[in-house]
Motif scaffolding. Structure first.
Motif, short mmCIF file in Angstrom:
data_model
loop_
_atom_site.label_atom_id
_atom_site.label_comp_id
_atom_site.label_asym_id
_atom_site.label_seq_id
_atom_site.Cartn_x
_atom_site.Cartn_y
_atom_site.Cartn_z
N SER A 16 -19.70 -41.03 -15.26
CA SER A 16 -19.21 -42.29 -15.94
C SER A 16 -18.87 -41.86 -17.49
CB SER A 16 -20.21 -43.12 -16.01
OG SER A 16 -19.71 -44.53 -16.61
N ASP A 18 -17.94 -42.35 -20.09
CA ASP A 18 -17.84 -43.27 -21.23
C ASP A 18 -19.01 -43.19 -22.11
OD1 ASP A 18 -19.91 -44.20 -19.46
OD2 ASP A 18 -19.36 -46.10 -19.36
N TYR A 19 -19.50 -41.94 -22.10
CA TYR A 19 -20.99 -41.82 -22.82
C TYR A 19 -20.64 -40.54 -23.80
CZ TYR A 19 -25.93 -42.26 -22.65
OH TYR A 19 -27.31 -42.41 -23.16
N GLU A 23 -20.34 -37.08 -21.77
CA GLU A 23 -18.88 -37.47 -20.90
C GLU A 23 -18.20 -38.34 -21.43
OE1 GLU A 23 -21.93 -36.95 -18.75
OE2 GLU A 23 -22.62 -38.73 -19.43
N PHE A 60 -21.09 -46.37 -14.41
CA PHE A 60 -22.23 -45.89 -14.15
C PHE A 60 -23.11 -46.43 -12.89
CE2 PHE A 60 -26.63 -45.33 -15.82
CZ PHE A 60 -26.75 -43.90 -15.89
N SER A 77 -24.46 -37.45 -15.59
CA SER A 77 -23.84 -38.79 -16.43
C SER A 77 -25.19 -39.00 -17.37
CB SER A 77 -23.58 -39.78 -15.42
OG SER A 77 -22.66 -40.48 -15.94
N GLY A 78 -25.78 -38.22 -18.06
CA GLY A 78 -26.73 -38.36 -19.00
C GLY A 78 -27.63 -39.38 -18.41
N MET A 79 -28.08 -39.11 -17.24
CA MET A 79 -28.95 -40.08 -16.53
C MET A 79 -30.39 -39.76 -16.47
SD MET A 79 -28.94 -41.33 -12.73
CE MET A 79 -27.17 -42.19 -12.83
N ASN A 80 -31.19 -40.75 -17.03
CA ASN A 80 -32.66 -40.62 -17.18
C ASN A 80 -33.33 -40.59 -16.06
OD1 ASN A 80 -32.13 -40.35 -20.02
ND2 ASN A 80 -32.60 -42.59 -20.15
N ARG A 85 -35.10 -44.97 -9.85
CA ARG A 85 -34.00 -44.04 -9.71
C ARG A 85 -34.47 -42.92 -8.67
NH1 ARG A 85 -31.39 -43.81 -15.34
NH2 ARG A 85 -30.18 -45.82 -15.03
N1 ARG Z 1 -29.36 -42.54 -20.38
C1 ARG Z 1 -29.24 -43.81 -20.00
C2 ARG Z 1 -29.51 -43.98 -18.63
O1 ARG Z 1 -29.91 -43.20 -17.87
C3 ARG Z 1 -27.69 -44.07 -20.17
C4 ARG Z 1 -26.73 -43.22 -19.46
C5 ARG Z 1 -25.27 -43.84 -19.44
N2 ARG Z 1 -24.45 -42.69 -19.07
C6 ARG Z 1 -23.06 -42.78 -19.01
N3 ARG Z 1 -22.40 -41.69 -18.78
N4 ARG Z 1 -22.61 -44.13 -18.95
O2 ARG Z 1 -29.76 -45.27 -18.04
#
Ligand code: ARG
Length: 122
Positions: A16, A18-19, A23, A60, A77-80, A85
């Motif tokens: 996504s 937008d981060y 990304e 996202f 995607s910077g996802m925790n 999840r």
């Molecule tokens: N780190 C946060 C999560 O895992 C937000 C990640 C949002 N990433 C993005 N590409 N919009 O929920």
């Protein structure tokens, strides 16, 4: 599954975009390019596999569904890795741990020693 990716010659990665700085997009001569830390990791990943990289940009909230329905091979995607999840997908090892700080003015340092100092202050 990696063999499948190699056979088709393309690694499809969902993100996504937008981060920033993980990304995001930049427009260069009318063309939208995906850039950021995660994009660089995805590029390396594809390169190591010897395949092309295809970025699929989406909301996202759509990423995990896209992965589960094989619309993408992987997600970055910077996802925790939250427990919720982790019920549905398999996370890699953590590749980046953010260190972020809150700042106040030096002259207020004695006033705000820790999080509790912010109680009842206006
Ligand atoms: N780190 C946060 C999560 O895992 C937000 C990640 C949002 N990433 C993005 N590409 N919009 O929920």
């Amino acid at each position: 599954y990696l063999q499948k990716v190699k056979d088709k010659g393309t690694l499809v990665v969902g993100t996504s975009a937008d981060y920033p700085p993980y990304e995001f997009t930049v427009k260069q001569s009318g063309k939208t390019n995906y850039v950021g830390l995660d994009i660089e990791i995805a590029k390396k990943f594809a390169k190591n596999l010897g395949v092309k990289l295809e970025i699929k940009n989406m909301n996202f909230d759509s990423l995990l569904v896209a992965l589960e329905t094989h619309k993408v091979d992987a997600v970055i995607s910077g996802m925790n890795p939250t427990p919720e999840r982790q019920k549905s997908v398999d996370f890699s090892n953590i590749y980046y741990r953010g260190k972020q700080y809150m700042l106040i003015n030096k002259k207020d340092a004695a006033l705000y020693k820790n999080i509790h100092s912010f109680k009842n202050k206006t």
